[in-house]
Structure formats: C-alpha cells, structure tokens
Design a protein around this motif. Structure first.
Motif, PDB file in Angstrom:
ATOM      1  N   THR A  40      36.566  73.282 -53.025  1.00 41.70           N
ATOM      2  CA  THR A  40      37.281  72.081 -52.495  1.00 41.70           C
ATOM      3  C   THR A  40      37.764  71.897 -51.373  1.00 41.70           C
ATOM      4  OG1 THR A  40      39.026  72.659 -53.578  1.00 41.70           O
ATOM      5  CG2 THR A  40      37.697  71.760 -55.327  1.00 41.70           C
ATOM      6  N   SER A  41      37.801  70.992 -50.383  1.00 41.87           N
ATOM      7  CA  SER A  41      38.634  70.748 -49.438  1.00 41.87           C
ATOM      8  C   SER A  41      39.187  69.313 -49.427  1.00 41.87           C
ATOM      9  CB  SER A  41      37.366  71.012 -48.175  1.00 41.87           C
ATOM     10  OG  SER A  41      36.512  70.115 -48.242  1.00 41.87           O
ATOM     11  N   VAL A  42      40.311  69.152 -48.522  1.00 45.21           N
ATOM     12  CA  VAL A  42      40.827  68.038 -48.105  1.00 45.21           C
ATOM     13  C   VAL A  42      41.812  68.162 -46.898  1.00 45.21           C
ATOM     14  CG1 VAL A  42      43.029  68.325 -49.570  1.00 45.21           C
ATOM     15  CG2 VAL A  42      42.206  65.931 -49.066  1.00 45.21           C
ATOM     16  N   THR A  43      41.893  67.086 -46.180  1.00 41.43           N
ATOM     17  CA  THR A  43      42.721  67.163 -44.973  1.00 41.43           C
ATOM     18  C   THR A  43      43.910  66.262 -45.200  1.00 41.43           C
ATOM     19  OG1 THR A  43      40.671  67.385 -43.518  1.00 41.43           O
ATOM     20  CG2 THR A  43      42.970  66.627 -42.299  1.00 41.43           C
ATOM     21  N   VAL A  44      45.240  66.590 -45.315  1.00 45.52           N
ATOM     22  CA  VAL A  44      46.235  66.086 -45.342  1.00 45.52           C
ATOM     23  C   VAL A  44      46.915  65.622 -43.882  1.00 45.52           C
ATOM     24  CG1 VAL A  44      48.913  66.331 -45.785  1.00 45.52           C
ATOM     25  CG2 VAL A  44      47.269  67.622 -47.017  1.00 45.52           C
ATOM     26  N   GLY A  45      47.005  64.188 -43.803  1.00 46.09           N
ATOM     27  CA  GLY A  45      47.231  63.848 -42.508  1.00 46.09           C
ATOM     28  C   GLY A  45      48.748  63.978 -42.309  1.00 46.09           C
ATOM     29  N   ASN A  46      48.949  63.835 -40.820  1.00 43.72           N
ATOM     30  CA  ASN A  46      50.623  63.945 -40.212  1.00 43.72           C
ATOM     31  C   ASN A  46      51.218  62.541 -40.363  1.00 43.72           C
ATOM     32  OD1 ASN A  46      52.586  65.407 -39.095  1.00 43.72           O
ATOM     33  ND2 ASN A  46      52.239  64.139 -37.128  1.00 43.72           N
ATOM     34  N   VAL A  47      52.132  62.453 -40.980  1.00 45.75           N
ATOM     35  CA  VAL A  47      52.940  61.264 -40.946  1.00 45.75           C
ATOM     36  C   VAL A  47      54.214  61.584 -40.072  1.00 45.75           C
ATOM     37  CG1 VAL A  47      54.280  59.657 -42.415  1.00 45.75           C
ATOM     38  CG2 VAL A  47      52.221  60.892 -43.316  1.00 45.75           C
ATOM     39  N   LEU A  48      54.404  60.633 -39.222  1.00 49.32           N
ATOM     40  CA  LEU A  48      55.394  60.726 -38.147  1.00 49.32           C
ATOM     41  C   LEU A  48      56.698  60.451 -38.934  1.00 49.32           C
ATOM     42  CD1 LEU A  48      53.860  58.822 -34.879  1.00 49.32           C
ATOM     43  CD2 LEU A  48      54.185  61.445 -35.329  1.00 49.32           C
ATOM     44  N   PRO A  49      57.816  60.939 -38.256  1.00 58.32           N
ATOM     45  CA  PRO A  49      59.106  60.859 -38.935  1.00 58.32           C
ATOM     46  C   PRO A  49      59.625  59.199 -39.069  1.00 58.32           C
ATOM     47  CG  PRO A  49      59.343  62.430 -37.278  1.00 58.32           C
ATOM     48  CD  PRO A  49      57.975  61.581 -37.024  1.00 58.32           C
ATOM     49  N   SER A  50      60.140  58.921 -40.173  1.00 57.95           N
ATOM     50  CA  SER A  50      60.838  57.576 -40.428  1.00 57.95           C
ATOM     51  C   SER A  50      62.222  57.723 -39.847  1.00 57.95           C
ATOM     52  CB  SER A  50      60.509  57.203 -41.858  1.00 57.95           C
ATOM     53  OG  SER A  50      61.140  55.988 -41.993  1.00 57.95           O
ATOM     54  N   ILE A  51      62.751  56.750 -39.038  1.00 51.19           N
ATOM     55  CA  ILE A  51      64.277  56.776 -38.353  1.00 51.19           C
ATOM     56  C   ILE A  51      64.809  55.786 -39.052  1.00 51.19           C
ATOM     57  CG2 ILE A  51      63.531  55.417 -36.491  1.00 51.19           C
ATOM     58  CD1 ILE A  51      65.318  57.219 -34.910  1.00 51.19           C
ATOM     59  N   THR A  52      66.199  55.940 -39.239  1.00 51.46           N
ATOM     60  CA  THR A  52      67.147  54.997 -39.678  1.00 51.46           C
ATOM     61  C   THR A  52      67.698  54.424 -38.532  1.00 51.46           C
ATOM     62  OG1 THR A  52      68.903  56.707 -39.828  1.00 51.46           O
ATOM     63  CG2 THR A  52      67.819  56.294 -41.780  1.00 51.46           C
ATOM     64  N   VAL A  53      68.710  53.730 -38.586  1.00 48.78           N
ATOM     65  CA  VAL A  53      69.228  52.736 -37.804  1.00 48.78           C
ATOM     66  C   VAL A  53      70.085  53.743 -36.693  1.00 48.78           C
ATOM     67  CG1 VAL A  53      70.786  50.773 -36.875  1.00 48.78           C
ATOM     68  CG2 VAL A  53      69.117  50.623 -38.857  1.00 48.78           C
ATOM     69  N   PRO A  54      70.045  53.808 -35.526  1.00 52.85           N
ATOM     70  CA  PRO A  54      70.578  54.682 -34.793  1.00 52.85           C
ATOM     71  C   PRO A  54      71.936  54.170 -34.286  1.00 52.85           C
ATOM     72  CG  PRO A  54      68.818  53.667 -33.372  1.00 52.85           C
ATOM     73  CD  PRO A  54      68.761  53.107 -34.650  1.00 52.85           C
ATOM     74  N   ALA A  55      72.752  55.014 -33.765  1.00 50.49           N
ATOM     75  CA  ALA A  55      74.195  54.579 -33.093  1.00 50.49           C
ATOM     76  C   ALA A  55      74.363  55.059 -31.835  1.00 50.49           C
ATOM     77  CB  ALA A  55      75.447  54.879 -34.113  1.00 50.49           C
ATOM     78  N   ASP A  56      75.135  54.236 -30.990  1.00 47.17           N
ATOM     79  CA  ASP A  56      75.249  55.033 -29.866  1.00 47.17           C
ATOM     80  C   ASP A  56      76.899  55.090 -29.414  1.00 47.17           C
ATOM     81  OD1 ASP A  56      76.869  52.323 -29.688  1.00 47.17           O
ATOM     82  OD2 ASP A  56      75.696  51.651 -27.873  1.00 47.17           O
ATOM     83  N   ASP A  57      77.566  55.905 -30.219  1.00 48.37           N
ATOM     84  CA  ASP A  57      78.691  56.398 -30.372  1.00 48.37           C
ATOM     85  C   ASP A  57      79.944  55.516 -30.145  1.00 48.37           C
ATOM     86  OD1 ASP A  57      80.212  58.878 -30.022  1.00 48.37           O
ATOM     87  OD2 ASP A  57      80.198  58.979 -27.841  1.00 48.37           O
ATOM     88  N   SER A  58      79.644  54.066 -30.958  1.00 50.13           N
ATOM     89  CA  SER A  58      80.800  53.144 -30.893  1.00 50.13           C
ATOM     90  C   SER A  58      81.290  52.834 -29.893  1.00 50.13           C
ATOM     91  CB  SER A  58      81.811  53.731 -31.823  1.00 50.13           C
ATOM     92  OG  SER A  58      81.119  54.066 -33.266  1.00 50.13           O
ATOM     93  N   SER A  59      80.225  52.863 -28.586  1.00 50.86           N
ATOM     94  CA  SER A  59      80.826  52.104 -27.350  1.00 50.86           C
ATOM     95  C   SER A  59      80.777  50.693 -27.450  1.00 50.86           C
ATOM     96  CB  SER A  59      79.893  52.449 -26.188  1.00 50.86           C
ATOM     97  OG  SER A  59      80.099  52.076 -25.008  1.00 50.86           O
TER      98      SER A  59
END
Length: 543
Positions: A40-59
C-alpha cells in the motif's frame, strides 16, 4: 400430477468435499498458496501552521514604545503535521519560502506545535505610522498569514530640541529660558499629539520623573505644545558674569531629546549692575559746629545703606562731596563751601562677604574753621549744607544726596595780644603819642566787631588807677586827641574793627587797637595791673 421434489446439498458437505479435493491435490504433487500480501502507499500532505491572533507587546497611545527600544511580537500556532513552527514579522505583506518578501522585522526560533513563539524588533523612527505590519507562522516549508492586518504599534519618537534662548538679566530679575523644541508625534494616528517640557538644572543630570537629579532645579516648564519657556529669578546678591546651566527636554512619555544640546553645559549671564546709595546722613543730622582757628573739624557723611546686587564686595570705591547746598554737588573744591572727598577718605565697613549685598560707607572731610555758616546769624541763613555719596564698581556708579540738609553754625571768636605794657609813666603824665598796640585776630567764620571793656588797675596798697585813664583808638593818636576812654563792663563799647570773615588759613584776618594811658597825680609809684576784655560780635554789616 405428481410433485417434483428439489433436493439441496448441505453446506457442511460442500466444505468437506472441498477439503478432500485439496488434500487429494496435495497428495498428487500440486502447489497451493494459503496467504498473500499487497503493498500500500499514500502521500500525507503538509499543512502550514494555523496562527492565533498575534500581539505587539501592548504598545498603546498612553504607553508607546520608544525609538531604540524593542517591541515584542507574540503568537501561538498549531501544525496539523505536528511540525515545529516559528513566527515571522514583516514590514510589508508577502513571503518567499520562509522569508519576508520585503523587510524583515524579526523571526523567532522554532517551537513545537501549539507553543507560543515571540520575536523582538528594535524600533526606529521610520516605524512610526508606516502602515500595517504582517505576521506569519512558518514551518520548514512555508508560511501562513494571519487573517488580519494590524495597524502600527505605537512608536514614541524623541522630541526635537535644537536651540535655547537665554537673555542676560540683572540680579533680582528673571532669566528667561526659551527652548526651540517640539515633538514629531502628532495625533494623525488616533493618539493625542505629544507635548514637550523643559528642565533647567545647575548641574548635569535629569529625568522626566525626578527632574534635576545632579543638582538644583533652576526652573521647569510644564508640558506644552512647543517651545517651552521657564523663568529663573536671579537671587540678590549674585556675582556678575557667566553661570553654568544644563537644559533638558522630555516628551509626554518622558522620552528625552536626542544628542545635541540636551544636557550639555551652557551659560546664562548675570549683568554687572551699579551700586545703589539709598541714604546719606551728614554729621549725624547736624547742625555742624566747627572748631576755631588752629584746627579743623572732621565732618562725616555716612551711608549705612549702599547696595550692590552683585554683592557688596563688588563695590570698588566711593567718593563724596559735602557742600553748601546752593553750590550744587558738582561744585569746585573750596574750603569755604565745597569739600570734595576722594576714595582714600571713604571707608567701607559692614560688608559680610559674598552673600551680603549691603554695606556702609563713611566719607570724612576736615572742614576749615572759616567754612560758610548757614544759621540765622549768617548772611547764608537761607542756605544749608548737604552731602552726596557716590559708590562705584566696574560697571558704573550710583549716587545719593542726603534727604535732610543741615545748618553750619556761626562761630564768632577772636584772639588778642596778651599784654598791653605801657611801660613807666610818671604820675601826672600820659603816654602822649606813644601808643601800645593789641592785634585782634578773627578766629571764627564770620566778620566781627569788638565789644570792649576793662577794670580799674590795682597797684601798691590796693591803690587803683581808674579804668577811664586808658584810652584807645583804631589809628595812632596823641593821648586825649581822637581817642576813646575805656569803660567798665556795664558801659562797654562796641568797637567797629575791620576783621572780615576769613576765607583761608593764611594770612590772618586781623585789626589793631592802639592804647595810651594817663597817670593821675598823687599815685604811688609801683606796678599797677588790670584786665581789658575783648569780645567778638558778629559784624552784620561786613559779610
């Protein structure tokens, strides 16, 4: 019709027959497979990371990030493949592989899926209000963007401080410090525009929270839109010349101005001001009483209130003039009515060092016996004597004439020859044209006449010669011709001698009275003595 019956073979018989057949086949040498495999054979695809809402140090607007400081970006991402991931922050949108297409602000180290990642960017002035920033979650193959774009983090740029104006001032006045300063952070990004404040310190060191930290605060201008100004009141006394100060400008958030004149020693100038003479007292308030001919009278003009706002030690000298008021303070030196007092005869006292602004000057003149009188007996009765003191420093001088003039008293005085020696005169005889002389010298400061009287002369056994036997005249005479008999005190005469007011020490102002005597017959021989009294009177007709 007969029914046909359909018969079936039971299933277990079928299985038995099959087994027998296999066994027979084996026994006949044939090969049979009991189990087999399929790849048997199968290719698992790469899934890019899923990001949450970022923050900039509360400036924020109220707490921005200063230029030169770091802003930290933080986010969390999960990777469906369980790969490690990292955060990538770009100045502009877009990535190529795992890098920013444009300028990269920062990138983190790789972390495990589901863990937070952060990276820091050192803020520069160009970051202010420059549009959105873009954040990406990247694995080893590529990056995925957050679904949102973000406004710039709040950047606080240093205020501009290019110049400071500091005009000179006198002690007691204000030194006005005006800074050419403003802040580039405006309200176009939704934040309130920054303002600037100014600290002026007398030593290096300051911050926005504590103010002057290295010395004393001279003045402080609170936050204002631009060009802050503050005043420093120059204390009295303060020495003239340059004084160091250190200027500091801060913005609303306490960020200092950059290099240039920030905190660099500069100088403000305190002007050299002339002394001020506030009061002058002549001869303790007078009246002035002079000594007679033969000595002078030290008369002082005193000011207990000579002020120099640069300090009493700054006063270099003083001069004075004591004068007949009508002559004016610019009068030419004259022992009759104007005494110019030089610096050597003006003495400074009561100056207690650099912290003292006020001192006393005493200026003394030796008034001559013939100085012009101003009391009611004199021809100058409508006049007075005044004094002026002038104190000087390097910048100039200040003068004051006393507020209360004084009178100078009239002295009527004389000196006469101590003896009138008639020699030997026989009883019944007179001295004829042989006159004795008394010289009357004016010892005061007015013209004089002579009030004259005598007593009987007493001889042996208390025998007397009547006072009237003595005769006098102002010119040479022969006894009994053009002369006047001397009288007792009760009938004394006023003799109109010529003795005007002296105007110099020499020559003497004097006049002569000539004398003769007749000895009545019958007087016992021997020495007779008596006393003639000469009294000075003001000669009101001879001023």
């Amino acid at each position: 019709m007969a029914k046909k019956i359909k018969k079936t073979i039971p299933w277990f018989l079928v299985l038995l027959l099959i087994g027998l057949a296999v066994g027979i086949g084996l026994n006949l040498g044939e090969t049979w497979v009991q189990a087999d495999e399929a790849t048997t054979s199968v290719t698992v695809g790469n899934v890019l990371p899923s990001i949450t809402v970022p923050a900039d140090d509360s400036s924020t607007c109220d707490s921005p990030t200063d230029v030169g400081s770091d802003v930290t970006f933080t986010a969390t991402a999960t990777d469906a493949n369980g790969d490690e991931w990292k955060i990538l922050v770009c100045e502009t949108a877009g990535t190529t592989g795992v890098a920013c297409t444009g300028a990269q602000w920062c990138v983190s180290s790789s972390v495990s899926s589901g863990s937070p990642a952060s990276c820091s960017h050192t803020v520069v002035a160009g970051d202010y209000n420059n549009g959105a920033w873009f954040v990406y979650a990247c694995d080893s193959t590529g990056c995925t963007a957050d679904d949102n774009t973000y406004s710039p983090f709040n950047v606080n740029r240093e205020p501009d401080f290019s110049d400071i104006s500091v005009p000179a001032a006198d002690p007691g006045q204000n030194i006005v410090f005006t800074a050419t300063a403003s802040d580039p952070d405006h309200n176009g990004d939704g934040c309130t525009a920054d303002e600037v404040e100014l600290y002026i310190c007398d030593a290096a060191g300051a911050d926005a929270t504590s103010g002057c930290t290295g010395g004393t605060e001279l003045c402080h201008a609170v936050l204002t839109g631009s060009n802050p100004t503050c005043d420093y009141s120059v204390t009295i006394p303060t020495a003239h010349g340059p004084n160091n100060y250190y200027p500091y400008v801060f913005d609303t958030h306490g960020m200092p101005a950059g290099a240039g004149i920030q905190g660099v020693a500069a100088q403000y100038t305190v002007n050299d001001v002339a002394p001020i003479v506030t009061s002058v007292i002549l001869d303790d308030g007078g009246p002035i009483a002079l000594n007679l001919k033969g000595s002078t009278t030290d008369i002082a003009a005193v000011s207990t209130d000579v002020t120099d706002n640069n300090g009493c030690e700054d006063i270099t000298e003083a001069t004075a003039v004591i004068y007949l008021t009508s002559k004016g303070d610019s009068c030419a030196a004259d022992d009759n009515n104007c005494y110019q007092i030089d610096t050597g005869n003006c003495v400074k006292t009561a100056c207690d060092g650099a912290s003292d602004a006020v001192c006393t000057y005493t200026c003394t003149a030796a008034l001559k016996y013939y100085a012009d009188p101003t009391d009611t007996s004199s021809t100058w009765s409508g006049d007075t004597w005044s004094a002026e003191i002038t104190a000087s420093d390097e910048s100039g001088s200040g003068s004051k004439i006393g507020d209360t003039p004084v009178d100078l008293q009239t002295n009527t005085a004389l000196d006469v020859t101590e003896t009138i020696a008639y020699g030997t005169v026989a009883a019944g005889q007179d001295t004829g044209s042989d006159n004795e002389t008394t010289t009357v010298v004016n010892y005061g400061n007015s013209p004089i006449d002579n009030e004259l009287y005598g007593i009987d002369m007493t001889g042996p056994a208390t025998i007397t010669i009547d006072v009237g036997q003595q005769h006098y005249a102002l010119i040479a005479f022969t006894y009994g011709t053009g002369d006047t008999a001397l009288k007792l005190e009760a009938s004394k005469d006023t003799v109109d001698i010529e003795a005007t007011k002296p105007t110099s020490t020499t020559p003497d102002v004097s006049d002569n009275i000539l004398w003769g005597i007749e000895i009545p017959g019958g007087k016992a021989s021997g020495e007779y003595t008596g006393t003639n009294t000469f009294t000075a009177l003001v000669d009101t007709d001879d001023w």
